[in-house]
Design a protein around this motif. Sequence first.
Motif, PDB file in Angstrom:
ATOM      1  N   PRO A 131       0.803  -1.225   0.000  1.00 45.73           N
ATOM      2  CA  PRO A 131       0.000   0.000   0.000  1.00 45.73           C
ATOM      3  C   PRO A 131       0.837   1.277   0.000  1.00 45.73           C
ATOM      4  O   PRO A 131       0.539   2.223  -0.709  1.00 45.73           O
ATOM      5  CB  PRO A 131      -0.828  -0.117   1.270  1.00 45.73           C
ATOM      6  CG  PRO A 131      -1.007  -1.571   1.446  1.00 45.73           C
ATOM      7  CD  PRO A 131       0.313  -2.165   1.008  1.00 45.73           C
ATOM      8  N   GLN A 132       1.903   1.280   0.786  1.00 44.22           N
ATOM      9  CA  GLN A 132       2.722   2.480   0.860  1.00 44.22           C
ATOM     10  C   GLN A 132       3.372   2.794  -0.492  1.00 44.22           C
ATOM     11  O   GLN A 132       3.394   3.937  -0.926  1.00 44.22           O
ATOM     12  CB  GLN A 132       3.804   2.277   1.918  1.00 44.22           C
ATOM     13  CG  GLN A 132       4.376   3.565   2.399  1.00 44.22           C
ATOM     14  CD  GLN A 132       4.651   3.520   3.879  1.00 44.22           C
ATOM     15  OE1 GLN A 132       4.401   2.505   4.543  1.00 44.22           O
ATOM     16  NE2 GLN A 132       5.157   4.604   4.417  1.00 44.22           N
ATOM     17  N   SER A 135       0.761   4.201  -2.833  1.00 40.80           N
ATOM     18  CA  SER A 135       0.447   5.597  -2.540  1.00 40.80           C
ATOM     19  C   SER A 135       1.549   6.523  -3.039  1.00 40.80           C
ATOM     20  O   SER A 135       1.289   7.560  -3.643  1.00 40.80           O
ATOM     21  CB  SER A 135       0.251   5.743  -1.038  1.00 40.80           C
ATOM     22  OG  SER A 135       0.253   7.078  -0.655  1.00 40.80           O
ATOM     23  N   ARG A 138       1.545   6.865  -6.816  1.00 42.84           N
ATOM     24  CA  ARG A 138       0.438   7.649  -7.365  1.00 42.84           C
ATOM     25  C   ARG A 138       0.655   9.139  -7.224  1.00 42.84           C
ATOM     26  O   ARG A 138       0.089   9.919  -7.969  1.00 42.84           O
ATOM     27  CB  ARG A 138      -0.860   7.282  -6.649  1.00 42.84           C
ATOM     28  CG  ARG A 138      -1.458   6.066  -7.237  1.00 42.84           C
ATOM     29  CD  ARG A 138      -2.787   5.790  -6.613  1.00 42.84           C
ATOM     30  NE  ARG A 138      -3.300   4.528  -7.099  1.00 42.84           N
ATOM     31  CZ  ARG A 138      -4.271   3.864  -6.530  1.00 42.84           C
ATOM     32  NH1 ARG A 138      -4.824   4.329  -5.447  1.00 42.84           N
ATOM     33  NH2 ARG A 138      -4.689   2.740  -7.044  1.00 42.84           N
ATOM     34  N   GLN A 140      -0.445  11.531  -5.241  1.00 41.60           N
ATOM     35  CA  GLN A 140      -1.657  12.332  -5.086  1.00 41.60           C
ATOM     36  C   GLN A 140      -2.654  12.213  -6.229  1.00 41.60           C
ATOM     37  O   GLN A 140      -3.653  12.904  -6.252  1.00 41.60           O
ATOM     38  CB  GLN A 140      -1.335  13.822  -4.918  1.00 41.60           C
ATOM     39  CG  GLN A 140      -0.255  14.068  -3.945  1.00 41.60           C
ATOM     40  CD  GLN A 140      -0.695  15.008  -2.844  1.00 41.60           C
ATOM     41  OE1 GLN A 140      -1.873  15.232  -2.655  1.00 41.60           O
ATOM     42  NE2 GLN A 140       0.240  15.514  -2.102  1.00 41.60           N
ATOM     43  N   THR A 142      -5.219   9.847  -8.771  1.00 46.99           N
ATOM     44  CA  THR A 142      -5.867   8.558  -8.857  1.00 46.99           C
ATOM     45  C   THR A 142      -5.421   7.919 -10.173  1.00 46.99           C
ATOM     46  O   THR A 142      -4.852   8.589 -11.033  1.00 46.99           O
ATOM     47  CB  THR A 142      -7.391   8.699  -8.859  1.00 46.99           C
ATOM     48  OG1 THR A 142      -7.763   9.385 -10.047  1.00 46.99           O
ATOM     49  CG2 THR A 142      -7.892   9.481  -7.667  1.00 46.99           C
ATOM     50  N   GLU A 152      -3.820  13.901 -22.125  1.00 43.17           N
ATOM     51  CA  GLU A 152      -3.529  15.321 -22.336  1.00 43.17           C
ATOM     52  C   GLU A 152      -2.107  15.522 -22.847  1.00 43.17           C
ATOM     53  O   GLU A 152      -1.858  16.349 -23.720  1.00 43.17           O
ATOM     54  CB  GLU A 152      -3.730  16.092 -21.034  1.00 43.17           C
ATOM     55  CG  GLU A 152      -5.195  16.243 -20.680  1.00 43.17           C
ATOM     56  CD  GLU A 152      -5.393  16.688 -19.242  1.00 43.17           C
ATOM     57  OE1 GLU A 152      -6.538  16.859 -18.845  1.00 43.17           O
ATOM     58  OE2 GLU A 152      -4.371  16.843 -18.524  1.00 43.17           O
ATOM     59  N   ARG A 156      -0.954  17.302 -26.317  1.00 44.51           N
ATOM     60  CA  ARG A 156       0.043  18.362 -26.411  1.00 44.51           C
ATOM     61  C   ARG A 156       1.162  17.949 -27.360  1.00 44.51           C
ATOM     62  O   ARG A 156       1.646  18.743 -28.162  1.00 44.51           O
ATOM     63  CB  ARG A 156       0.596  18.692 -25.019  1.00 44.51           C
ATOM     64  CG  ARG A 156       0.917  20.164 -24.898  1.00 44.51           C
ATOM     65  CD  ARG A 156       1.488  20.557 -23.560  1.00 44.51           C
ATOM     66  NE  ARG A 156       0.727  20.053 -22.419  1.00 44.51           N
ATOM     67  CZ  ARG A 156       1.234  19.998 -21.179  1.00 44.51           C
ATOM     68  NH1 ARG A 156       2.466  20.393 -20.940  1.00 44.51           N
ATOM     69  NH2 ARG A 156       0.513  19.541 -20.195  1.00 44.51           N
ATOM     70  N   ARG A 159       0.096  18.443 -30.843  1.00 48.20           N
ATOM     71  CA  ARG A 159       0.100  19.848 -31.263  1.00 48.20           C
ATOM     72  C   ARG A 159       1.508  20.316 -31.579  1.00 48.20           C
ATOM     73  O   ARG A 159       1.736  21.030 -32.555  1.00 48.20           O
ATOM     74  CB  ARG A 159      -0.515  20.739 -30.185  1.00 48.20           C
ATOM     75  CG  ARG A 159      -2.021  20.828 -30.243  1.00 48.20           C
ATOM     76  CD  ARG A 159      -2.527  22.059 -29.485  1.00 48.20           C
ATOM     77  NE  ARG A 159      -2.080  22.053 -28.099  1.00 48.20           N
ATOM     78  CZ  ARG A 159      -2.689  21.370 -27.130  1.00 48.20           C
ATOM     79  NH1 ARG A 159      -3.751  20.648 -27.404  1.00 48.20           N
ATOM     80  NH2 ARG A 159      -2.245  21.412 -25.904  1.00 48.20           N
ATOM     81  N   LEU A 262      -1.799  -6.850  -5.344  1.00 51.10           N
ATOM     82  CA  LEU A 262      -2.719  -6.771  -4.212  1.00 51.10           C
ATOM     83  C   LEU A 262      -3.939  -7.664  -4.415  1.00 51.10           C
ATOM     84  O   LEU A 262      -4.616  -8.021  -3.466  1.00 51.10           O
ATOM     85  CB  LEU A 262      -3.169  -5.322  -3.974  1.00 51.10           C
ATOM     86  CG  LEU A 262      -2.182  -4.448  -3.208  1.00 51.10           C
ATOM     87  CD1 LEU A 262      -2.681  -3.019  -3.126  1.00 51.10           C
ATOM     88  CD2 LEU A 262      -1.933  -4.988  -1.807  1.00 51.10           C
TER      89      LEU A 262
ATOM     90  N   GLU B 632      -2.685   5.623   4.194  1.00 46.93           N
ATOM     91  CA  GLU B 632      -2.314   5.021   2.912  1.00 46.93           C
ATOM     92  C   GLU B 632      -1.347   3.861   3.085  1.00 46.93           C
ATOM     93  O   GLU B 632      -1.181   3.052   2.176  1.00 46.93           O
ATOM     94  CB  GLU B 632      -1.690   6.077   1.994  1.00 46.93           C
ATOM     95  CG  GLU B 632      -2.683   7.119   1.532  1.00 46.93           C
ATOM     96  CD  GLU B 632      -3.284   6.809   0.176  1.00 46.93           C
ATOM     97  OE1 GLU B 632      -2.582   7.002  -0.824  1.00 46.93           O
ATOM     98  OE2 GLU B 632      -4.431   6.368   0.113  1.00 46.93           O
ATOM     99  N   CYS B 635      -4.040   1.119   3.317  1.00 45.54           N
ATOM    100  CA  CYS B 635      -5.156   1.011   2.372  1.00 45.54           C
ATOM    101  C   CYS B 635      -4.759   0.158   1.172  1.00 45.54           C
ATOM    102  O   CYS B 635      -3.776   0.436   0.492  1.00 45.54           O
ATOM    103  CB  CYS B 635      -5.583   2.392   1.894  1.00 45.54           C
ATOM    104  SG  CYS B 635      -6.866   2.318   0.646  1.00 45.54           S
TER     105      CYS B 635
END
Lengths: 291, 798
Positions: A131-132, A135, A138, A140, A142, A152, A156, A159, A262, B632, B635
């Motif tokens: 889990p650590q 986290s 990621r 911050q 999702t 995105e 870019r 373009r 997991l 976290e 989790c």
Amino acid sequence: MHQSVLDFERRRYLKIALALCAVSLVAYLWHDPRSPPNGGTWLGYTLGGLGAALILWLTALGVRKRTYTSTLGSLQGWVSAHVYLGLALLLVVSLHAGFQFGWNIHTLCYVLMVVVIASGLLGIVLYQRLPQQLSQNRAQQTSDQMLTELQELDERTRRVAANASPDEVLAIEANIAGTRIGGSTVAILSAQDRSTVRLPDGLAEAEANPGQARILEWLSARLSASDDAGRTRTLTDLVSLIGARRALLRRLQQDARLRGWLSVWLYVHVPVTFGLLGSLIAHVVSVFLYW
Amino acid sequence: MFRIAIVGAGPGGMSAAARAAELGVPHVLLEQSAAHANTIQRYQKGKHVMAEPNVLPLRSPLPFAAGVREHILEEWGTGLDRLGVNLRCQSEVTRIEGERGDFILTLKSGESLRAEHVIFSIGVQGNPRRLGVPGDDLPCVQYTLDDPDDYQGETIVVVGAGDAAIENAIALARQNRVFIVNRAEEFARVKDGNLSLILKAIEDETLGCFYKSSCLSVTATASAEAPYLLTLATPEGDTAVPCHRIIARIGAVPPRKFVESCGIHFPSADAAALPELSAQYESNVSGLYVIGALGGYPLIKQAMNQGYEVVSHIQGEAVEPADEPLLAEKFAKLAGGLSVTETLQRMQQRIPLFADVNPLMFRELILGSAVHCPHEGDVVFRRNDYTNSFYTVLDGSVQIELGEGGDSRRITLVAGQFFGEGSLLSGRRRSAAVYAGAGCVLIESPRRDIVKLMNSVDSVRSVIDRLFIVRAIQTGFAPNTPFEVLAPIAARARLNRYKRDEALFKEGEPGDRLHLVRSGSVAVSRNFGGREVTLSYVAAGNYVGEMALLGRTSRSATVRAAVPTETVSLDADAFAELMAHNPALRGDIENVMRKRIVSNAQAQSSDAGGNLISFLMRQGLGEATDVLLIDESLCIGCDNCEQACAATHGGTSRLDRAAGPTFANVHVPTSCRHCENPHCMKDCPPDAIRRAPNGEVYIRDNCIGCGNCERNCPYGVIHMASTPPPQPSLWASLLFGSEAPPVESTGQGKAPKKAVKCDMCKDQSGGPACVRACPTGAALRVSPAEFVEFVSTGVAER
């Protein structure tokens, strides 16, 4: 800051499980049957009944987990008890069998149980470690946000590529089209990058492009050969965008890998549990009918 | 000359006109937009309109029942035709002069009309602010955008830099070439989400932006490519932008100025103040009546009833207000056999706080309030309850128990006095228990109604504020000092308001005041090597700045408001006087100070702790009473918390686990913080959002689905959802593979959407389902009391 499943309520269920093991072991050592220890003695029946009851209760976690209105203890408590009593089951059932194994339904039942417990043990280890990492990887975001960011980034890149030469536009498009996140179970669990790219001036078939290495190599060759200031700027921008893409892809692959680990153990743990239940019924019925 | 002119064809105006038509009274209904019920016309297609309050009967010649927008509009339209209502659309009234018997209404076209009576039902939305440049009346200039997908392949200029302008520009940019015109050099005062969207869109060149620019003129051209030309003043000089369409989203002019220009008086300068009206909805201008949202009645049915009542009243019919039976029922348990009006008068006579409130406003207050006749010794509320209603004593007395256990002391309040203002203003738990005395009759008013009254009537505000200060000082510093001694000290106290991040005082400044935090909370920080490091946080009900008053001269730390905060401050003299009356006070304060110095020093030694505090403050914990956090490191992302939430709340999860920021393994998912003074409660027309005694902020079934709370919540935790069909049981899905039928998300037949949010599982036994369903113990709920401990142990473990 608070307790993991293993530390729940000052390891209440570890203590209970250890007590259960100790009582079983003492009884086993103290018990002196006429025949070698086996399931047919009174202690064997007791331990067998206990083991079967434990297996049924351990399976009931699946129901408790989905009974959201239940007030029968917290789910964390159930999981904690599930872990410790599940491990204790190994000893209880081994003692029940008196360590007698053979090529029969009874040993099959035992083997399935060992597989379930072993996969559960793997699950505990993974739940403690991953889990650590998940986290941190990621950062911050999702998983969906990372995918949106990739889209995105690709927009870019397109373009910027509009200012580049036609074959470079083709290469950028081919790079986007050849991107693979995930794939087979093995690819996900090892976070392999099986992305490919089919370069306009390259080989007929697509070339491997792990970590965007091939496209970066191809673009930098063009960049170093460029003698036009505008073109150099465009290519430099493209290289840095692909660099950002590489980092993001890496994170996405890591995310898929961690999430895969997991859940992958459950694909063993749960189906084999049902196999175990089936063989347990066969074991009990055969013992009572034919013994 | 018309008998009655009605301004604004909303529900109230239409109902009034329909009643006039029914009675055969010469009337005119003036509407500035193109059709009746402009606000409801602009609702999205198929929106379900609700008919709260359910208990209130409808009195109108026009029908109204909860249903789909289209159906309601059509029924009103045919109703107006059938009754022969004299409706004039596109007729904006710009001036009203005169009084009963002879009003002159001037229209925008210059035409003027005469009427004996005027009914004002223009609502509170106001008119969109116009561009105010030559050509702003051309058809290409519009002030609203109903559906961005109606436009494709056009060049569109959006003028404005607020949330509405940004949302329009982004939505239009999907299918059009879009420019946004911002008068300033940045997008200030917009939601964070919109800010990042617009900056990103500008950087990606999906739309263009003119900063520090303003419009000069709009002209039509002969070109089919770009039929209009918008000239802008930019820092680089004047620029002409060829375009198809200009959408101006530069706010609305609130109607108050226009209303005041007609002579109608507002009792206070507060923006939320309501005009003073008689029991017949007549304003201070004789013959000029105000109904609907402008008069403080935001619900459709209330406005329709008032339209009916006002016209009947003008025609000399005695009408009993529609709410009369509701009040009669409320008063049924009161002795004395007085009529509803007499009872209301008696209440105003007996309770000085309400003496100056106008009868209509008072009636509305009582309509929302409950009348209790508890037995002697009954508990009114307990210490530490989380309720926030306000009580006045009509008859008999109550006993207030200050303190706890052996230390407690009782004081008596008699008829005419009030209590409960502490929790009302601070959003904190009740600080004392209250017991009913003999012959006790209490009026319990919900927070929203009292806040509305305080905003409208200055005398109510000042009386409540003054008493709050005295009681705050009494509970905070001088529990044994009698009221009379404290009153002069309290008179010298100051009430201060701070914006988020504004400093109460800064490190190194000379300190001369102590602040008692009345609402909100503050963060204490100190400067280390040029960086402000947060040391701790102080919740409402506590004080800060005491160190400077106890002998030290300069502030040892900076204290900032973590959220919008109110404090009561006392200067050194007032404080010295307090200490003279309470010799023990110095010892108490020194005790608090000693603890603070130790905990600050501890926080200082671990930088991470301070950072965690400031991170959590930014996530709104400074005003939270209970917040869901996820560790976290534990989790596993199984989302069992969301599933448990959905399963226990009609199929819709009220939390989004994965969304939200993370700091040092602490993840703050998108889930309700149950704020002390909930932002969501601010503007709820049916007053459906309430706080339960244990602190849960929840939405009642009478939600009308307007979406105000969703917009007002700064944490994005409320959303609009229709109730999905019931899920098949676990066994059914396991054994037979049953699945829930898909939810109808569009079209006429869709279920009405209502606001949903976390209610902390207040109706479930065993506490919040999300926490109970977490298999690894990663989910936990933290209240401010546990919060400091959580941070210090959390950091210690790392």
